[in-house]
Design a protein around this motif. Structure first.
Motif, PDB file in Angstrom:
ATOM      1  N   SER A 244      -5.442 -13.988   0.281  1.00  0.00           N
ATOM      2  CA  SER A 244      -6.398 -12.924  -0.014  1.00  0.00           C
ATOM      3  C   SER A 244      -5.992 -11.626   0.680  1.00  0.00           C
ATOM      4  O   SER A 244      -6.219 -10.538   0.146  1.00  0.00           O
ATOM      5  N   GLY A 245      -5.411 -11.743   1.865  1.00  0.00           N
ATOM      6  CA  GLY A 245      -5.057 -10.552   2.632  1.00  0.00           C
ATOM      7  C   GLY A 245      -3.801  -9.846   2.171  1.00  0.00           C
ATOM      8  O   GLY A 245      -3.675  -8.620   2.312  1.00  0.00           O
TER       9      GLY A 245
ATOM     10  N   ALA B 114      -0.986  -3.077  -1.049  1.00  0.00           N
ATOM     11  CA  ALA B 114      -1.513  -1.809  -1.554  1.00  0.00           C
ATOM     12  C   ALA B 114      -1.418  -0.711  -0.496  1.00  0.00           C
ATOM     13  O   ALA B 114      -1.011   0.422  -0.792  1.00  0.00           O
ATOM     14  N   LEU B 115      -1.769  -1.044   0.748  1.00  0.00           N
ATOM     15  CA  LEU B 115      -1.723  -0.044   1.816  1.00  0.00           C
ATOM     16  C   LEU B 115      -0.297   0.389   2.138  1.00  0.00           C
ATOM     17  O   LEU B 115      -0.015   1.578   2.328  1.00  0.00           O
ATOM     18  N   LEU B 116       0.613  -0.577   2.192  1.00  0.00           N
ATOM     19  CA  LEU B 116       2.004  -0.242   2.496  1.00  0.00           C
ATOM     20  C   LEU B 116       2.661   0.526   1.354  1.00  0.00           C
ATOM     21  O   LEU B 116       3.481   1.413   1.579  1.00  0.00           O
ATOM     22  N   ALA B 117       2.303   0.181   0.104  1.00  0.00           N
ATOM     23  CA  ALA B 117       2.838   0.922  -1.042  1.00  0.00           C
ATOM     24  C   ALA B 117       2.356   2.370  -1.010  1.00  0.00           C
ATOM     25  O   ALA B 117       3.103   3.299  -1.356  1.00  0.00           O
TER      26      ALA B 117
ATOM     27  N   LEU C 243       1.524   3.971   1.793  1.00  0.00           N
ATOM     28  CA  LEU C 243       2.106   4.609   2.968  1.00  0.00           C
ATOM     29  C   LEU C 243       3.571   4.970   2.759  1.00  0.00           C
ATOM     30  O   LEU C 243       4.007   6.093   3.075  1.00  0.00           O
ATOM     31  N   PHE C 244       4.357   4.035   2.189  1.00  0.00           N
ATOM     32  CA  PHE C 244       5.797   4.247   2.087  1.00  0.00           C
ATOM     33  C   PHE C 244       6.246   4.842   0.762  1.00  0.00           C
ATOM     34  O   PHE C 244       7.250   5.553   0.699  1.00  0.00           O
ATOM     35  N   PHE C 245       5.529   4.542  -0.321  1.00  0.00           N
ATOM     36  CA  PHE C 245       5.976   4.983  -1.641  1.00  0.00           C
ATOM     37  C   PHE C 245       4.995   5.921  -2.331  1.00  0.00           C
ATOM     38  O   PHE C 245       5.186   6.287  -3.488  1.00  0.00           O
ATOM     39  N   GLN C 246       3.931   6.323  -1.592  1.00  0.00           N
ATOM     40  CA  GLN C 246       2.934   7.245  -2.134  1.00  0.00           C
ATOM     41  C   GLN C 246       2.326   6.751  -3.451  1.00  0.00           C
ATOM     42  O   GLN C 246       1.965   7.561  -4.319  1.00  0.00           O
ATOM     43  N   GLU C 247       2.246   5.442  -3.614  1.00  0.00           N
ATOM     44  CA  GLU C 247       1.581   4.912  -4.796  1.00  0.00           C
ATOM     45  C   GLU C 247       0.074   5.131  -4.649  1.00  0.00           C
ATOM     46  O   GLU C 247      -0.492   4.891  -3.583  1.00  0.00           O
ATOM     47  N   PRO C 248      -0.589   5.579  -5.703  1.00  0.00           N
ATOM     48  CA  PRO C 248      -2.012   5.929  -5.584  1.00  0.00           C
ATOM     49  C   PRO C 248      -2.894   4.707  -5.340  1.00  0.00           C
ATOM     50  O   PRO C 248      -2.609   3.609  -5.816  1.00  0.00           O
ATOM     51  N   VAL C 249      -3.963   4.917  -4.597  1.00  0.00           N
ATOM     52  CA  VAL C 249      -4.984   3.893  -4.396  1.00  0.00           C
ATOM     53  C   VAL C 249      -6.098   4.162  -5.398  1.00  0.00           C
ATOM     54  O   VAL C 249      -6.801   5.166  -5.305  1.00  0.00           O
ATOM     55  N   THR C 250      -6.237   3.300  -6.389  1.00  0.00           N
ATOM     56  CA  THR C 250      -7.189   3.507  -7.473  1.00  0.00           C
ATOM     57  C   THR C 250      -8.587   3.012  -7.065  1.00  0.00           C
ATOM     58  O   THR C 250      -8.724   2.238  -6.113  1.00  0.00           O
TER      59      THR C 250
ATOM     60  N   LEU D 221      -9.985  -0.174  -4.403  1.00  0.00           N
ATOM     61  CA  LEU D 221     -11.000  -0.104  -3.355  1.00  0.00           C
ATOM     62  C   LEU D 221     -12.083  -1.160  -3.577  1.00  0.00           C
ATOM     63  O   LEU D 221     -12.546  -1.799  -2.627  1.00  0.00           O
ATOM     64  N   VAL D 222     -12.467  -1.353  -4.848  1.00  0.00           N
ATOM     65  CA  VAL D 222     -13.460  -2.380  -5.168  1.00  0.00           C
ATOM     66  C   VAL D 222     -12.935  -3.757  -4.785  1.00  0.00           C
ATOM     67  O   VAL D 222     -13.635  -4.572  -4.172  1.00  0.00           O
ATOM     68  N   SER D 223     -11.676  -4.021  -5.174  1.00  0.00           N
ATOM     69  CA  SER D 223     -11.091  -5.338  -4.878  1.00  0.00           C
ATOM     70  C   SER D 223     -10.985  -5.560  -3.378  1.00  0.00           C
ATOM     71  O   SER D 223     -11.237  -6.670  -2.884  1.00  0.00           O
ATOM     72  N   MET D 224     -10.630  -4.504  -2.627  1.00  0.00           N
ATOM     73  CA  MET D 224     -10.519  -4.636  -1.179  1.00  0.00           C
ATOM     74  C   MET D 224     -11.867  -4.986  -0.558  1.00  0.00           C
ATOM     75  O   MET D 224     -11.946  -5.789   0.382  1.00  0.00           O
TER      76      MET D 224
END
Length: 266
Positions: A227-228, A234-237, A239-246, A250-253
């Protein structure tokens, strides 16, 4: 590099790392010398299921199916582990722990489907999905063995001998693969990657998972890991690749964190 060679090299590195820790702590040699024949078989099976079986089926599945299918099937690892733990170890958890696991799995599925859970009904399963299911079963059996052996052996000893026996089995299984591809010329980046996988993922990561299984059981440990991982990815993507957090991320987290909190509640 083929999957068997990658797995062999990373566990050879992990073995050296864990052996160094064992020499410092004096925690490896004496226990295995006094182990019963049955325990030696169980330690050998740690390598069979946790190292060889899991990685072989996992990598093989990706050749025959899409990544989304593999990720979704892999997310149900805690369910399979919980079922086997209840059937074999007679592990009993409070109802809220199972509810927490279900909430966390829903969070993972929301992340994998981008909020479109109905799309799960449209999935088409194939040979690769069956291979991924085999990988899930291998990991569940590995977790059960850890819990059983954890009554008599330290986390360090189990991690070391599981990796050692796994590497020994791989040294024979990799021969046909090397006959086809030859031994590749490794770049500096590839060697650094192998060092990280060996020391970080297979050394420290497996050791911490083993210690966790000893303390809170295979079902809770597997639930936390599977689960973790999506949250950290998502957080590392981001931080390192500037992939957007949709918004759906946030809902899934939120679902995953609520689920994990419920799982760990005593």
């Amino acid at each position: 590099m083929g999957p068997l060679l990658i797995t062999l090299l990373r566990y050879a590195i992990a073995g050296l790392f864990l052996q160094g820790l064992g020499i410092i702590k004096g925690d490896i040699g004496p226990r295995i010398a006094q182990a019963t024949e049955r325990d030696k078989i169980y330690l050998f099976l740690l390598g069979t299921f946790g190292v060889v079986g899991y990685h072989y089926f996992f990598f093989s599945s990706l050749r025959h199916t899409v990544v989304a299918n593999s990720a979704i099937i892999n997310a149900f690892n805690p369910v399979v582990t919980g079922f086997l733990a209840a059937a074999i170890l007679k592990e009993k958890l409070a109802a809220r722990n199972y509810v927490g696991g279900a909430i966390a799995i829903i969070g993972v599925l929301i992340l994998l489907t981008n909020g479109n859970l109905v799309s799960l009904l449209q999935l088409q399963f194939n040979r690769g999905d069956l291979l991924m299911l085999c990988a899930v079963v291998c990991w569940a059996i590995y977790s059960i063995l850890l819990r059983h052996l954890g009554k008599r052996y330290s986390g360090l000893a189990m991690s070391y001998y599981g990796g050692l026996f796994g590497a020994l089995q791989l040294s024979f299984l990799v021969i046909p693969e090397l006959r086809q591809t030859g031994f590749p010329e490794l770049s500096t980046a590839a060697m650094l990657g192998l060092l990280y996988m060996g020391i970080g993922a297979s050394g420290i990561g497996y050791l911490l998972f083993t210690m966790s299984t000893q303390r809170i059981g295979p079902t809770k440990s597997t639930s936390i890991v599977y689960s973790g991982v999506p949250i950290w990815v998502a957080l590392l993507a981001w931080l390192f690749f500037q992939e957007p957090v949709t918004p759906w991320m946030l809902v899934s987290m939120c679902f995953i964190l609520v689920g994990l909190k419920t799982i760990l509640k005593r």
